[in-house]
Design an enzyme around this catalytic site. Structure first.
Site, mmCIF file in Angstrom:
data_model
loop_
_atom_site.group_PDB
_atom_site.id
_atom_site.type_symbol
_atom_site.label_atom_id
_atom_site.label_comp_id
_atom_site.label_asym_id
_atom_site.label_seq_id
_atom_site.Cartn_x
_atom_site.Cartn_y
_atom_site.Cartn_z
ATOM 1 N N ASP A 222 0.695 -1.319 0.083
ATOM 2 C CA ASP A 222 0.001 0.067 -0.097
ATOM 3 C C ASP A 222 0.743 1.308 -0.119
ATOM 4 O OD1 ASP A 222 1.163 -0.462 2.568
ATOM 5 O OD2 ASP A 222 -0.985 0.008 3.578
ATOM 6 N N GLU B 211 11.709 -4.123 11.695
ATOM 7 C CA GLU B 211 13.048 -3.892 10.966
ATOM 8 C C GLU B 211 14.147 -4.034 11.757
ATOM 9 O OE1 GLU B 211 10.088 -2.005 11.756
ATOM 10 O OE2 GLU B 211 9.251 -1.334 10.012
#
Ligand code: UGA
Ligand code: MN
Length: 244
Positions: A105, A188
């Site tokens: 997205d 991450e």
């Protein structure tokens, strides 16, 4: 060299729109190999038809979020099973190139892919519209990394967005245990830590020393739950999302 783009995706009304927008960005970039990984136990046939239609080199894979995380009411480790499945595919099929985690997205400038293409170890750049500070980026002074700017540092060694870094395939293959943890907010950082030995001073700074934004963490607005459409009435249309 090839850029392997790992895209987690899951079933929702905006899915075909988001994947179409991302695909049509990738169609403008040379030497892309797109790994689209569904959070599902089965491949959705209509996504197979959709992916085939773009002419981008791709593989359609599946990796469901483990049941124990689906039940959690708060933050879930979104896209983690999918990204680890993508890494497994890379280990089995790739020998060189660059890996990039591109959520379905976000909004990507086509120039970003050529910025990351020559990554030797790990490269980073700014991400726009990220967290409440509006931006997530390495801070660079006189060409050197001096820190990170992010709305949520949270003790992370690498406080960066998923869209803000790429890893060389060779570097990844030398680290057989590198993977993404099921830790919401720390995906991450957790992944980058598993690339040890690797320290922040080794980060390759892209996008003109991190002065240009070439990717934005956009989110597609959720619509009201749709009406129960009469599938019989629309069966002869080409509306992909009605096919199953
Ligand atoms: C942010 C981060 O950018 C993500 O990398 C991180 O995984 C996520 O937060 C998180 O909360 O863990 P955000 O825009 O909030 O992203 O999350 P989504 O875009 O909804 O999901 C990230 C990716 O995982 C997307 O590609 C999405 O299609 C996929 N996803 C999401 C699934 O595969 N399954 C889900 O149940 C939800
Ligand atoms: Mn998102």
């Amino acid at each position: 060299s090839t850029v392997y783009v790992i895209t987690p995706t899951y079933r929702r009304p905006e899915q075909v729109a988001d994947l179409t927008r991302l695909a049509q960005t990738l169609m403008l970039v040379r030497d892309i190999h797109w790994l689209v990984i569904e959070d599902s136990h089965v491949k959705s046939p209509h996504l197979g038809v959709l992916l085939q239609s773009f002419g981008v080199r791709y593989n359609h894979l599946i990796a469901p979020m483990p049941e124990r995380f689906k039940k959690i009411r708060g933050a879930k480790p979104k896209g983690v099973a999918n990204r680890n499945r993508g890494l497994k595919w890379i280990r089995q099929n790739a020998v060189e190139g660059v890996v990039y985690f591109a959520d379905d997205d976000n909004t990507y400038d086509v120039r970003l892919f050529n910025e990351m293409r020559n990554t030797q170890k790990v490269s980073m750049w700014p991400v726009g519209l990220c967290t409440r500070t509006g931006l997530s980026t390495p801070i660079v002074k006189n060409g050197q990394l001096v820190g990170f700017y992010d709305g949520w540092i949270a003790g992370r060694k690498f406080p960066v967005d998923m869209a803000g870094f790429a890893v060389s395939v060779k570097f990844l293959l030398e680290r057989p245990n590198a993977q993404m943890p099921y830790k919401p907010g720390f995906e991450e950082d957790g992944f980058l830590r598993t690339l040890a030995p690797f320290e922040p001073h080794q980060i390759e700074l892209k996008a003109d020393n991190c002065t240009k934004i070439l990717v934005w963490h956009t989110q597609t607005k959720k619509n009201e739950p749709s009406l129960n459409v009469d599938k019989e009435k629309y069966k002869n249309t080409n509306i992909l999302s009605l096919k199953d």
